[in-house]
Design a protein around this motif. Structure first.
Motif, PDB file in Angstrom:
ATOM      1  N   VAL A  40       0.822  -1.212   0.000  1.00  0.00           N
ATOM      2  CA  VAL A  40       0.000   0.000   0.000  1.00  0.00           C
ATOM      3  C   VAL A  40       0.860   1.268   0.000  1.00  0.00           C
ATOM      4  N   HIS A  41       1.883   1.314   0.834  1.00  0.00           N
ATOM      5  CA  HIS A  41       2.649   2.551   1.028  1.00  0.00           C
ATOM      6  C   HIS A  41       4.072   2.494   0.493  1.00  0.00           C
ATOM      7  N   GLY A  42       4.494   1.372  -0.036  1.00  0.00           N
ATOM      8  CA  GLY A  42       5.815   1.269  -0.637  1.00  0.00           C
ATOM      9  C   GLY A  42       6.924   1.170   0.399  1.00  0.00           C
ATOM     10  N   ASP A  43       8.135   1.437  -0.063  1.00  0.00           N
ATOM     11  CA  ASP A  43       9.302   1.319   0.807  1.00  0.00           C
ATOM     12  C   ASP A  43       9.300   2.352   1.930  1.00  0.00           C
ATOM     13  N   TYR A  44       8.822   3.548   1.623  1.00  0.00           N
ATOM     14  CA  TYR A  44       8.790   4.595   2.650  1.00  0.00           C
ATOM     15  C   TYR A  44       7.879   4.189   3.807  1.00  0.00           C
ATOM     16  N   GLY A  45       6.671   3.731   3.505  1.00  0.00           N
ATOM     17  CA  GLY A  45       5.742   3.325   4.545  1.00  0.00           C
ATOM     18  C   GLY A  45       6.244   2.129   5.328  1.00  0.00           C
ATOM     19  N   LEU A  46       6.879   1.190   4.632  1.00  0.00           N
ATOM     20  CA  LEU A  46       7.422   0.015   5.307  1.00  0.00           C
ATOM     21  C   LEU A  46       8.550   0.404   6.250  1.00  0.00           C
ATOM     22  N   ALA A  47       9.405   1.319   5.821  1.00  0.00           N
ATOM     23  CA  ALA A  47      10.508   1.753   6.681  1.00  0.00           C
ATOM     24  C   ALA A  47       9.992   2.515   7.900  1.00  0.00           C
ATOM     25  N   CYS A  48       8.990   3.367   7.707  1.00  0.00           N
ATOM     26  CA  CYS A  48       8.429   4.122   8.834  1.00  0.00           C
ATOM     27  C   CYS A  48       7.778   3.197   9.857  1.00  0.00           C
ATOM     28  N   CYS A  49       7.034   2.208   9.386  1.00  0.00           N
ATOM     29  CA  CYS A  49       6.307   1.328  10.293  1.00  0.00           C
ATOM     30  C   CYS A  49       7.192   0.253  10.914  1.00  0.00           C
ATOM     31  N   SER A  50       8.256  -0.117  10.258  1.00  0.00           N
ATOM     32  CA  SER A  50       9.089  -1.214  10.741  1.00  0.00           C
ATOM     33  C   SER A  50      10.007  -0.818  11.886  1.00  0.00           C
ATOM     34  N   ILE A  51      10.156   0.445  12.165  1.00  0.00           N
ATOM     35  CA  ILE A  51      11.085   0.887  13.205  1.00  0.00           C
ATOM     36  C   ILE A  51      10.733   0.259  14.544  1.00  0.00           C
ATOM     37  N   SER A  52       9.477   0.324  14.930  1.00  0.00           N
ATOM     38  CA  SER A  52       9.089  -0.187  16.238  1.00  0.00           C
ATOM     39  C   SER A  52       7.924  -1.165  16.156  1.00  0.00           C
ATOM     40  N   PHE A  53       7.655  -1.681  14.968  1.00  0.00           N
ATOM     41  CA  PHE A  53       6.494  -2.553  14.774  1.00  0.00           C
ATOM     42  C   PHE A  53       6.740  -3.922  15.397  1.00  0.00           C
ATOM     43  N   THR A  54       5.808  -4.381  16.214  1.00  0.00           N
ATOM     44  CA  THR A  54       5.838  -5.743  16.744  1.00  0.00           C
ATOM     45  C   THR A  54       4.420  -6.200  17.073  1.00  0.00           C
ATOM     46  N   VAL A  55       4.247  -7.489  17.115  1.00  0.00           N
ATOM     47  CA  VAL A  55       2.995  -8.082  17.559  1.00  0.00           C
ATOM     48  C   VAL A  55       3.164  -8.324  19.054  1.00  0.00           C
ATOM     49  N   ARG A  68       1.991  -3.051  17.967  1.00  0.00           N
ATOM     50  CA  ARG A  68       2.624  -1.822  18.434  1.00  0.00           C
ATOM     51  C   ARG A  68       3.398  -1.194  17.290  1.00  0.00           C
ATOM     52  N   CYS A  69       3.295   0.122  17.174  1.00  0.00           N
ATOM     53  CA  CYS A  69       4.088   0.864  16.197  1.00  0.00           C
ATOM     54  C   CYS A  69       4.367   2.263  16.757  1.00  0.00           C
ATOM     55  N   ARG A  70       5.217   2.994  16.087  1.00  0.00           N
ATOM     56  CA  ARG A  70       5.546   4.346  16.528  1.00  0.00           C
ATOM     57  C   ARG A  70       4.344   5.254  16.348  1.00  0.00           C
ATOM     58  N   LYS A  71       4.277   6.272  17.189  1.00  0.00           N
ATOM     59  CA  LYS A  71       3.156   7.210  17.157  1.00  0.00           C
ATOM     60  C   LYS A  71       3.074   7.941  15.822  1.00  0.00           C
ATOM     61  N   ASP A  72       4.222   8.209  15.230  1.00  0.00           N
ATOM     62  CA  ASP A  72       4.254   8.949  13.966  1.00  0.00           C
ATOM     63  C   ASP A  72       3.669   8.162  12.797  1.00  0.00           C
TER      64      ASP A  72
END
Length: 164
Positions: A40-55, A68-72
């Motif tokens: 949906v969001h490409g590499d930029y969205g994946l990089a933004c969400c992957s910083i702190s993303f966890t189940v 869980r993900c970053r507030k931003d």
């Protein structure tokens, strides 16, 4: 030191196939969500969400998931969740979708919401009963489900007095 703020997204896995819920693992769910974000969001969205993303929490019996993900970047995550169409487990694809229930700032607020949500779902279930026998059967099954604390027979859980 700066504290990074997170958002917790409470979801439920909705599937017609009952085997889907039994085969859910946190790793496969995380990969499916990351794949949807990348589509949906490409590499930029994946990089933004992957910083702190966890189940953080997964209950396979109820289909409840806490992400869980970053507030931003929680909006990127929430906008990609409807694009999760299947979960892969043991080389099989199970069609399903994720229903977002709540977005909170702490795990505790998500727990409080989940308790209230389950209560309302139970009331709806009881109101949809057509006969008194169905209602009593549901109430009986709920009352039989209780948590009990088991005593340790081997005495492994003795208190430490701080001396070694």
């Amino acid at each position: 030191m700066v504290r990074f703020k997170n958002r917790y997204v409470l979801c439920e896995v909705v599937s017609e196939d009952p085997r889907c819920r039994q085969c859910i693992e946190d790793r496969t769910l995380g990969l499916a969500v990351r794949d949807a974000i990348a589509r949906v969001h490409g590499d930029y969205g994946l990089a933004c969400c992957s910083i702190s993303f966890t189940v953080k929490y997964l209950n396979a019996y109820t289909g409840t998931v806490l992400l869980r993900c970053r507030k931003d970047s929680y909006r990127l995550l929430c906008s990609a969740l409807p694009f999760v169409r299947y979960l892969e487990s043991r080389a099989q694809r199970y069609p399903c979708f994720l229903n977002t229930l709540h977005v909170g700032g702490t795990i505790r607020t998500c727990q409080k919401f989940l308790i209230q949500y389950n209560r309302t779902q139970l009331l709806r279930l009881l109101q949809n009963c057509t006969t008194e026998e169905e209602r009593q059967c549901i109430q009986k099954s709920l009352l039989s489900c209780s948590l009990t604390v088991e005593q340790s027979q081997s005495g492994e859980e003795e208190e430490d007095d701080g001396t070694e």
